[in-house]
Design a protein around this motif. Structure first.
Motif: not given
Length: 166
Positions: A108-119
């Motif tokens: 895994v090289r990249a992660l990002s939470f959606s603005p509301d944190g749900s995804r």
């Protein structure tokens, strides 16, 4: 967001509990906490102002994730840690692994939470982006990519995911 004139004109050098191959760093939304991770899998929680180490997974040995390649800070205060074959949720400030958010055959090289944190967008050498529900770790969508994904980011409304590929 700070105006351009308010951005400090210097770089940050992490010291203390810094292992070779620092992979990435991420600030909490408030800036009070800074989390760093290294190629040997050690994750450090630091004071956002002084950068002093407050806690680390090195002593507890709780994070058996291989190399740490990516971090994302959740709005509720935990951090997603992407490693060689898994993404784990690490509770702050205890540094305990809360649960596994996802598994991968390749790093895994990249992660990002959606603005509301749900995804959570999870990407890397598998040439895809997986969208994972943070509440139950269910994969809701898998987007095929034309190469290794190196970074991902959500738009401010959480409707789109952007990516860079190698």
């Amino acid at each position: 967001m700070a105006p351009t004139s308010a951005v400090k004109d210097h770089h940050l050098v992490l010291t203390g509990n810094v292992n070779p191959g620092q992979a990435c760093v991420v600030f909490s939304e408030s800036g009070e906490q800074l989390v760093s991770c290294s190629a040997d899998g050690v994750v450090c929680l630091r004071n956002g102002m002084t950068k002093a180490v407050k806690a680390s997974t090195a002593s507890e040995g709780t994070l058996k994730n291989g190399a740490c390649n990516a971090l994302a800070y959740h709005p509720s205060g935990f951090v997603a840690v992407g490693g060689e074959h898994a993404v784990k949720a690490v509770t702050l400030p205890s540094m305990e692994v809360e649960r596994t958010l996802g598994r991968s055959q390749l790093p895994v090289r990249a992660l990002s939470f959606s603005p509301d944190g749900s995804r959570l967008a999870v990407a890397g050498d598998a040439e895809n982006i997986r969208l994972i529900q943070t509440k139950d770790s269910a994969v809701t969508r898998q987007l095929r990519c034309e190469g290794y994904v190196r970074s991902v980011a959500w738009d401010p409304e959480g409707a789109y995911v952007a990516a860079t590929m190698a």
